[in-house]
Design an enzyme around this catalytic site. Sequence first.
Site, PDB file in Angstrom:
ATOM      1  N   ARG A 235       0.857  -1.179   0.000  1.00 39.17           N
ATOM      2  CA  ARG A 235       0.000   0.000   0.000  1.00 39.17           C
ATOM      3  C   ARG A 235       0.898   1.235   0.000  1.00 39.17           C
ATOM      4  O   ARG A 235       1.894   1.293   0.729  1.00 39.17           O
ATOM      5  CB  ARG A 235      -0.923   0.025   1.225  1.00 39.17           C
ATOM      6  CG  ARG A 235      -2.046  -1.001   1.180  1.00 39.17           C
ATOM      7  CD  ARG A 235      -3.055  -0.668   0.088  1.00 39.17           C
ATOM      8  NE  ARG A 235      -4.212  -1.554   0.087  1.00 39.17           N
ATOM      9  CZ  ARG A 235      -4.312  -2.671  -0.635  1.00 39.17           C
ATOM     10  NH1 ARG A 235      -3.293  -3.054  -1.391  1.00 39.17           N
ATOM     11  NH2 ARG A 235      -5.416  -3.380  -0.598  1.00 39.17           N
ATOM     12  N   HIS A 283      -1.073  -0.617  -9.791  1.00 39.92           N
ATOM     13  CA  HIS A 283      -1.701  -1.427  -8.733  1.00 39.92           C
ATOM     14  C   HIS A 283      -2.311  -2.709  -9.307  1.00 39.92           C
ATOM     15  O   HIS A 283      -3.512  -2.965  -9.197  1.00 39.92           O
ATOM     16  CB  HIS A 283      -2.774  -0.621  -8.000  1.00 39.92           C
ATOM     17  CG  HIS A 283      -3.080  -1.178  -6.633  1.00 39.92           C
ATOM     18  ND1 HIS A 283      -3.489  -0.393  -5.579  1.00 39.92           N
ATOM     19  CD2 HIS A 283      -3.029  -2.455  -6.142  1.00 39.92           C
ATOM     20  CE1 HIS A 283      -3.704  -1.153  -4.515  1.00 39.92           C
ATOM     21  NE2 HIS A 283      -3.420  -2.410  -4.840  1.00 39.92           N
TER      22      HIS A 283
END
Length: 320
Positions: A235, A283
């Site tokens: 993250r 991502h």
Amino acid sequence: MTGRDSRGALVFYSAFDDAVEWKAALQAAMPGLDVRIADVATGAVDGDPADVRYALVWKPPQGFFARFPNLGLVINLGAGVDALVARDDLPDVPITRLSDPNMSQMMASFVLFCVLRHAREIPTFERAQREGRWHYVHPRTAGEIRVGVLGLGELGSTAALELVRHGFDVRGWSRSPKQLEGVKTFNGSGTLPGFLAEADILVVMLPLTGETRHLLDAERLALLPKGAKFINVARGPVVDEAALIAALRSGAISEATLDVFEMEPLPPESPLWGMENVLVTPHLASIAIPASASAQIAENIRRVEAGEEVQNRVDPARGY
């Protein structure tokens, strides 16, 4: 309940996933399951909201859960649950994350690609090619390269073992003790400085929690060996992005592969886009696979029906 099955309906919400593919996979795993696809813009669902007992979601809009008074299970559409547990509208029901071997293998293969790319100096050769230069760098063996995996959860452990299989000198850090064959393990905050100091290539695989937000600040990034390579597939906010950019500009960190960012999508004005020593990916290191993950979802629905404990339950207080 007025749904097609006495177990109640499942509502699906994601602006990023193929709802039709997920519906087909869920109904193949649990024939007769009433799957209702929520409108991406509004979160609205056809039929009586009281029918809905299960929610399979990725970042639904605020207030989404309030419309379903009979929810008995919330399933996060992925392994990382930080976006879900940070909400203030979660119902008081079990929350689970997906734990799919295919997700773990997808992540491990992506991490291996990133590590090999840096270990074999591929960015150096890419720059030389753009400049029309024949540039030789003598290869090192995998065993000469210390790879630190920061976070030894399910995905991190699988990635660490894959790196061991390819001969790298692998070290792993986790909050609590872990034992992995072939991995030198560290645990607890007191061992973090020593772990970082031994990472020629650092792979960030920690969940985002209150404790890990900006864990890798300027002070801790400075503990890495000079010229270290940096990979983040976890993250973005685990890292102080401004501090990372400064380290990449100074050469303290020589290269980075970044799949996650403090703000996503990465804003056009971010300096990371134009940095020759950074690879940006959107991502995608690992995603949930409907065909394999649906069996786990079906099993947890069965467990809820039977009054049994669900698998891969999330503790919202811990953040994972």
